[in-house]
Write an enzyme that holds these catalytic residues in place. Structure first.
Site: not given
Ligand code: ADP
Ligand code: MG
Length: 397
Positions: A37, A201, A354, A377
């Site tokens: 960053r 989620k 992230g 975010g």
């Molecule tokens: P980002 O930060 O890129 O927006 P998210 O925070 O939505 O992504 O999701 C990232 C998390 O999702 C990771 O910590 C990963 O371990 C989890 N994840 C991905 N697939 C699964 C799964 N099948 N079961 C549980 N967690 C999962």
């Molecule tokens: Mg995340």
């Protein structure tokens, strides 16, 4: 098209320029463990120095919640920045951010010099967009530059309030670059345009799905999110992460995609394990037949092929959300395979989120993507189609 005023539209020579950066870097025992960053902020800072501006930098670091937390001082950032710039960066250490030291530094600063203020979140007004701190910051200069894309989705004193009390407020190069890449990809994509969504989620990504469904030609869904769709379609999901409140939403989404002619792809097979650990035994099963005592942890081989084939002609791809639990080595294959597909595409590839950015960098594909957003975010809120307060406050050209 991005039409906000930038640092290219102003004359900074001899003026005090207050610059909001995103220096929210990871620290371990007072040492910076990743300076991405800080490096990302350099083009703006160097340009202002070269133009003879008097550069006064500020940022938050961590979550001190309006109190002084000595371990969250920006002092290590001042030091690292000095090294990267090859010139002295004076640290104005005031617990009240704008105090005696900052005012003195702002009065004595010369053209091309750089000062860094203390952590803006040491002041309780920061996160409330309070007028006192906004005015204090503005009193140090005539020009405000917002280059903190990572906090552009927050209306805080140092990202929004300050802009109301200066002569002119503009964005810096990092902000311009982030918005240009994300904005063009979403609103002006070269087609076919695909979105790859995953992560933990459905609930945290609903607005992203809703917004992108209106725009894409292909929507690929993996990660834990997929199991809610699988259950909605009548599949057995075992102990996989499922949000029962979103079953109906998932079913509707599938219908909506069909109505709009969007090609929606879900996994056809999945890696399952009794627990999430590198010691756990694992196997691949049909997506509709996850055993009762198993968790879906990654997309399977057939799914990787299916996704790769669907993406092979895409000209713009936005990726948010890992395909599996990539933090566990055995369950990182799906995420790695999709990263490789994107890396080899002759397309604009944009990574937002992230954890997604961390995954792509960690797996070694960072320099193969067109753009990896520095704002977790903020990039998500952008993909949701929301305005960013830190950008909205800037005047148009
Ligand atoms: P980002 O930060 O890129 O927006 P998210 O925070 O939505 O992504 O999701 C990232 C998390 O999702 C990771 O910590 C990963 O371990 C989890 N994840 C991905 N697939 C699964 C799964 N099948 N079961 C549980 N967690 C999962
Ligand atoms: Mg995340």
């Amino acid at each position: 098209m991005f039409n906000k005023k930038t640092i290219d539209d102003i004359d900074v020579r001899g003026k005090n320029v207050v610059v909001r950066c995103d220096f929210n870097v990871p620290l371990k025992e007072g040492k910076i463990t990743d300076d991405t960053r800080i490096v990302a902020a350099l083009p703006t800072i160097k340009k202002l120095i070269a133009d003879g501006g008097r550069v006064i930098l500020c940022s938050h670091l961590g979550k001190p919640k309006g109190t002084v937390k000595e371990e969250l001082t920006l002092a290590p950032v001042a030091q690292r920045l000095s090294e990267l710039l090859g010139q002295d960066v004076k640290f104005a250490k005031d617990n009240e951010v704008v105090g005696e030291n900052a005012r003195k530094a702002a009065a004595e600063i010369k053209d091309g010099e750089v000062v860094l203020l203390e952590n803006t979140r040491f002041r309780p007004e920061e996160e409330k967009n309070g007028e006192d701190l906004s005015k204090d910051l503005a009193s140090l200069g005539q020009i405000f530059v917002n280059d903190a894309f990572g906090t552009a989705h927050r209306a805080h004193a140092s990202t929004v309030g300050v802009a109301n009390f200066v002569e002119v407020a503009v964005v810096g190069y990092l902000m311009e670059k982030e918005i240009n890449f994300l904005g063009n990809a979403v609103d002006n994509p070269v087609r076919p345009f695909a979105a790859v969504l995953g992560g933990s989620k459905v609930s945290s990504k609903i607005s992203v799905i809703d917004n992108l469904l209106e725009k894409v030609d292909i929507l690929v869904i993996g990660g834990a999110m997929a199991y809610t769709f699988v259950k909605a379609a009548g599949g057995k999901v075992g102990k996989s992460l499922v949000e029962d409140e979103y079953l109906e939403y998932a079913a509707n989404m599938v219908k909506k995609a069909a109505d709009k002619g969007v090609k929606l792809l879900l996994p056809v097979d999945t890696v399952v394990a009794p627990e999430i650990s590198d010691d756990a035994p694992f196997k691949t099963v049909d997506i509709m037949e996850i055993p009762d005592d198993m968790i879906g942890v990654d997309i399977g081989e057939k799914t990787i092929e299916l996704f790769a084939d669907a993406l092979k002609d895409a000209k713009t791809v936005i990726w948010n959300g890992p395909m599996g639990v990539f933090e566990t080595k055995n369950f990182a294959k799906g995420t790695e395979a999709v990263a490789k597909v994107l890396a080899d595409l002759d397309a604009v590839t944009i990574i937002g989120g992230g954890d997604s950015a961390a995954a792509v960098n960690q797996l070694g594909f960072g320099d193969k993507m067109t753009h990896i957003s520095t704002g977790g975010g903020a990039s998500l809120e952008f993909l949701e189609g929301k305005g960013l307060p830190g950008v909205d406050i800037i005047a148009e050209k």
